[in-house]
Scaffold this motif. Structure first.
Motif, PDB file in Angstrom:
ATOM      1  N   ALA A  58      -1.787   0.669  -3.618  1.00 37.01           N
ATOM      2  CA  ALA A  58      -1.166  -0.034  -4.753  1.00 37.01           C
ATOM      3  C   ALA A  58      -2.249  -0.643  -5.637  1.00 37.01           C
ATOM      4  O   ALA A  58      -2.165  -0.589  -6.870  1.00 37.01           O
ATOM      5  N   LEU A  59      -3.280  -1.210  -5.013  1.00 44.90           N
ATOM      6  CA  LEU A  59      -4.374  -1.799  -5.781  1.00 44.90           C
ATOM      7  C   LEU A  59      -5.202  -0.731  -6.493  1.00 44.90           C
ATOM      8  O   LEU A  59      -5.892  -1.030  -7.466  1.00 44.90           O
ATOM      9  N   ALA A  60      -5.124   0.515  -6.043  1.00 45.22           N
ATOM     10  CA  ALA A  60      -5.856   1.612  -6.675  1.00 45.22           C
ATOM     11  C   ALA A  60      -5.191   2.093  -7.959  1.00 45.22           C
ATOM     12  O   ALA A  60      -5.782   2.856  -8.720  1.00 45.22           O
ATOM     13  N   ILE A  61      -3.964   1.638  -8.215  1.00 42.63           N
ATOM     14  CA  ILE A  61      -3.245   2.026  -9.423  1.00 42.63           C
ATOM     15  C   ILE A  61      -3.758   1.157 -10.572  1.00 42.63           C
ATOM     16  O   ILE A  61      -3.725  -0.068 -10.478  1.00 42.63           O
ATOM     17  N   PRO A  62      -4.216   1.780 -11.658  1.00 46.43           N
ATOM     18  CA  PRO A  62      -4.711   0.973 -12.777  1.00 46.43           C
ATOM     19  C   PRO A  62      -3.593   0.170 -13.434  1.00 46.43           C
ATOM     20  O   PRO A  62      -2.416   0.527 -13.372  1.00 46.43           O
ATOM     21  N   GLY A  63      -3.990  -0.911 -14.067  1.00 49.24           N
ATOM     22  CA  GLY A  63      -3.004  -1.772 -14.723  1.00 49.24           C
ATOM     23  C   GLY A  63      -2.339  -2.668 -13.711  1.00 49.24           C
ATOM     24  O   GLY A  63      -2.906  -3.014 -12.694  1.00 49.24           O
ATOM     25  N   GLY A  64      -1.147  -3.025 -13.992  1.00 51.97           N
ATOM     26  CA  GLY A  64      -0.419  -3.855 -13.048  1.00 51.97           C
ATOM     27  C   GLY A  64       0.549  -4.733 -13.791  1.00 51.97           C
ATOM     28  O   GLY A  64       0.478  -4.832 -15.003  1.00 51.97           O
ATOM     29  N   LYS A 105       7.577   2.142  -4.172  1.00 57.69           N
ATOM     30  CA  LYS A 105       8.375   2.921  -3.216  1.00 57.69           C
ATOM     31  C   LYS A 105       7.790   4.317  -3.025  1.00 57.69           C
ATOM     32  O   LYS A 105       7.807   4.852  -1.917  1.00 57.69           O
ATOM     33  N   VAL A 106       7.247   4.902  -4.093  1.00 58.09           N
ATOM     34  CA  VAL A 106       6.585   6.203  -3.955  1.00 58.09           C
ATOM     35  C   VAL A 106       5.328   6.044  -3.105  1.00 58.09           C
ATOM     36  O   VAL A 106       5.042   6.885  -2.245  1.00 58.09           O
ATOM     37  N   ILE A 107       4.593   4.968  -3.321  1.00 60.46           N
ATOM     38  CA  ILE A 107       3.404   4.706  -2.513  1.00 60.46           C
ATOM     39  C   ILE A 107       3.785   4.593  -1.038  1.00 60.46           C
ATOM     40  O   ILE A 107       3.145   5.196  -0.170  1.00 60.46           O
ATOM     41  N   VAL A 108       4.831   3.838  -0.742  1.00 62.11           N
ATOM     42  CA  VAL A 108       5.302   3.688   0.646  1.00 62.11           C
ATOM     43  C   VAL A 108       5.666   5.054   1.222  1.00 62.11           C
ATOM     44  O   VAL A 108       5.261   5.405   2.339  1.00 62.11           O
ATOM     45  N   LEU A 109       6.397   5.833   0.467  1.00 56.30           N
ATOM     46  CA  LEU A 109       6.808   7.163   0.918  1.00 56.30           C
ATOM     47  C   LEU A 109       5.595   8.036   1.219  1.00 56.30           C
ATOM     48  O   LEU A 109       5.534   8.697   2.256  1.00 56.30           O
ATOM     49  N   MET A 110       4.607   8.012   0.334  1.00 54.18           N
ATOM     50  CA  MET A 110       3.418   8.840   0.531  1.00 54.18           C
ATOM     51  C   MET A 110       2.589   8.370   1.725  1.00 54.18           C
ATOM     52  O   MET A 110       1.999   9.187   2.429  1.00 54.18           O
ATOM     53  N   VAL A 111       2.548   7.075   1.973  1.00 50.76           N
ATOM     54  CA  VAL A 111       1.821   6.561   3.130  1.00 50.76           C
ATOM     55  C   VAL A 111       2.501   7.029   4.420  1.00 50.76           C
ATOM     56  O   VAL A 111       1.837   7.496   5.344  1.00 50.76           O
ATOM     57  N   PHE A 112       3.819   6.941   4.475  1.00 51.40           N
ATOM     58  CA  PHE A 112       4.544   7.449   5.652  1.00 51.40           C
ATOM     59  C   PHE A 112       4.294   8.951   5.813  1.00 51.40           C
ATOM     60  O   PHE A 112       4.040   9.431   6.913  1.00 51.40           O
ATOM     61  N   TRP A 113       4.381   9.689   4.710  1.00 47.31           N
ATOM     62  CA  TRP A 113       4.236  11.146   4.730  1.00 47.31           C
ATOM     63  C   TRP A 113       2.863  11.556   5.236  1.00 47.31           C
ATOM     64  O   TRP A 113       2.751  12.411   6.107  1.00 47.31           O
ATOM     65  N   THR A 114       1.815  10.933   4.708  1.00 50.44           N
ATOM     66  CA  THR A 114       0.465  11.307   5.137  1.00 50.44           C
ATOM     67  C   THR A 114       0.168  10.863   6.565  1.00 50.44           C
ATOM     68  O   THR A 114      -0.685  11.443   7.218  1.00 50.44           O
ATOM     69  N   ALA A 115       0.877   9.843   7.042  1.00 50.48           N
ATOM     70  CA  ALA A 115       0.709   9.403   8.426  1.00 50.48           C
ATOM     71  C   ALA A 115       1.508  10.284   9.392  1.00 50.48           C
ATOM     72  O   ALA A 115       1.416  10.124  10.601  1.00 50.48           O
ATOM     73  N   GLY A 116       2.314  11.198   8.840  1.00 44.92           N
ATOM     74  CA  GLY A 116       3.123  12.065   9.682  1.00 44.92           C
ATOM     75  C   GLY A 116       4.324  11.367  10.276  1.00 44.92           C
ATOM     76  O   GLY A 116       4.861  11.787  11.291  1.00 44.92           O
ATOM     77  N   GLU A 117       4.744  10.281   9.633  1.00 44.63           N
ATOM     78  CA  GLU A 117       5.892   9.523  10.123  1.00 44.63           C
ATOM     79  C   GLU A 117       7.064   9.685   9.171  1.00 44.63           C
ATOM     80  O   GLU A 117       6.902   9.623   7.959  1.00 44.63           O
ATOM     81  N   GLU A 148      -3.879  -9.362  -5.046  1.00 37.42           N
ATOM     82  CA  GLU A 148      -2.757  -8.606  -4.486  1.00 37.42           C
ATOM     83  C   GLU A 148      -1.439  -9.106  -5.046  1.00 37.42           C
ATOM     84  O   GLU A 148      -0.567  -8.316  -5.422  1.00 37.42           O
ATOM     85  N   LEU A 149      -1.286 -10.414  -5.121  1.00 34.82           N
ATOM     86  CA  LEU A 149      -0.050 -10.992  -5.636  1.00 34.82           C
ATOM     87  C   LEU A 149       0.172 -10.596  -7.093  1.00 34.82           C
ATOM     88  O   LEU A 149       1.276 -10.213  -7.477  1.00 34.82           O
ATOM     89  N   GLU A 150      -0.877 -10.640  -7.890  1.00 33.83           N
ATOM     90  CA  GLU A 150      -0.744 -10.286  -9.304  1.00 33.83           C
ATOM     91  C   GLU A 150      -0.516  -8.790  -9.493  1.00 33.83           C
ATOM     92  O   GLU A 150       0.261  -8.388 -10.348  1.00 33.83           O
ATOM     93  N   HIS A 151      -1.203  -7.967  -8.703  1.00 32.78           N
ATOM     94  CA  HIS A 151      -1.123  -6.522  -8.914  1.00 32.78           C
ATOM     95  C   HIS A 151       0.132  -5.897  -8.298  1.00 32.78           C
ATOM     96  O   HIS A 151       0.726  -5.001  -8.884  1.00 32.78           O
ATOM     97  N   VAL A 152       0.508  -6.366  -7.130  1.00 32.36           N
ATOM     98  CA  VAL A 152       1.692  -5.812  -6.459  1.00 32.36           C
ATOM     99  C   VAL A 152       2.942  -6.605  -6.831  1.00 32.36           C
ATOM    100  O   VAL A 152       4.034  -6.058  -6.897  1.00 32.36           O
ATOM    101  N   GLY A 153       2.784  -7.887  -7.086  1.00 32.60           N
ATOM    102  CA  GLY A 153       3.896  -8.727  -7.490  1.00 32.60           C
ATOM    103  C   GLY A 153       4.653  -9.299  -6.298  1.00 32.60           C
ATOM    104  O   GLY A 153       4.616  -8.738  -5.191  1.00 32.60           O
ATOM    105  N   ALA A 154       5.328 -10.397  -6.544  1.00 34.08           N
ATOM    106  CA  ALA A 154       6.082 -11.063  -5.475  1.00 34.08           C
ATOM    107  C   ALA A 154       7.196 -10.165  -4.950  1.00 34.08           C
ATOM    108  O   ALA A 154       7.433 -10.097  -3.738  1.00 34.08           O
ATOM    109  N   GLU A 155       7.879  -9.461  -5.845  1.00 33.01           N
ATOM    110  CA  GLU A 155       8.960  -8.575  -5.422  1.00 33.01           C
ATOM    111  C   GLU A 155       8.415  -7.439  -4.549  1.00 33.01           C
ATOM    112  O   GLU A 155       8.985  -7.106  -3.510  1.00 33.01           O
ATOM    113  N   GLY A 156       7.284  -6.868  -4.951  1.00 33.15           N
ATOM    114  CA  GLY A 156       6.673  -5.783  -4.183  1.00 33.15           C
ATOM    115  C   GLY A 156       6.201  -6.237  -2.821  1.00 33.15           C
ATOM    116  O   GLY A 156       6.420  -5.566  -1.810  1.00 33.15           O
ATOM    117  N   LEU A 157       5.543  -7.405  -2.774  1.00 31.19           N
ATOM    118  CA  LEU A 157       5.090  -7.919  -1.492  1.00 31.19           C
ATOM    119  C   LEU A 157       6.280  -8.294  -0.604  1.00 31.19           C
ATOM    120  O   LEU A 157       6.228  -8.123   0.615  1.00 31.19           O
TER     121      LEU A 157
END
Length: 150
Positions: A104-110, A118-130, A71-80
């Motif tokens: 985030a871990l489902a995104i290839p590469g890293g 930020k798009v991932i965060v937005l989509m998670v809120f959106w799909t949760a209806g929040e 998680e640390l390598e794929h998302v990064g310290a700034e992302g976490l």
């Protein structure tokens, strides 16, 4: 893929307003998206729906989340750090945090860029209806150079 996700967010006010995958694919192709990026985005959204369905229980509010090296390598310290900021601001629950990390871990590469996170965060809120509050939405959409430091 992220352009497709942002397009969906901007054009469909809630996830259940999205047409069936075949019709959606035709619509997205008509506005100029490539078949591969459409397919990636729809697979990613399907994965998000599966993760949301499997949210069995919430973490104890007193618990501490320890991140793995992957998680640390794929998302990064700034992302976490950004995810932690959202949690400390009280806008992100443990269940939503786990969805964000999973997607985030489902995104290839890293590592995942902050813009993509930020798009991932937005989509998670959106799909949760929040709907995140206005300050969080501003944080999600503002470019680095556009913010004034007070």
């Amino acid at each position: 893929m992220f352009d497709v996700l942002v397009y969906l967010y901007e054009h469909y006010w809630r996830p259940d307003a999205i047409p069936d995958p075949e019709l959606l694919t035709r619509k997205l192709s008509a506005v100029g998206f490539e078949a591969e990026e459409i397919s990636e985005a729809l697979r990613w959204l399907n994965g998000l729906a599966q993760v949301a369905e499997s949210d069995a229980r919430s973490a104890d509010p007193r618990s501490v989340r320890v991140y793995s090296m992957i998680e640390l390598e794929h998302v990064g310290a700034e992302g976490l750090g950004y995810v932690r900021f959202l949690e400390s601001a009280g806008v992100l629950t443990a269940a939503l945090r786990e969805r964000i990390l999973d997607r985030a871990l489902a995104i290839p590469g890293g590592p995942v860029s902050m813009e993509d996170l930020k798009v991932i965060v937005l989509m998670v809120f959106w799909t949760a209806g929040e709907e995140p509050d206005a300050l969080i939405l501003d944080e999600l959409f503002a470019e680095e150079g556009e913010r004034a430091i007070h």
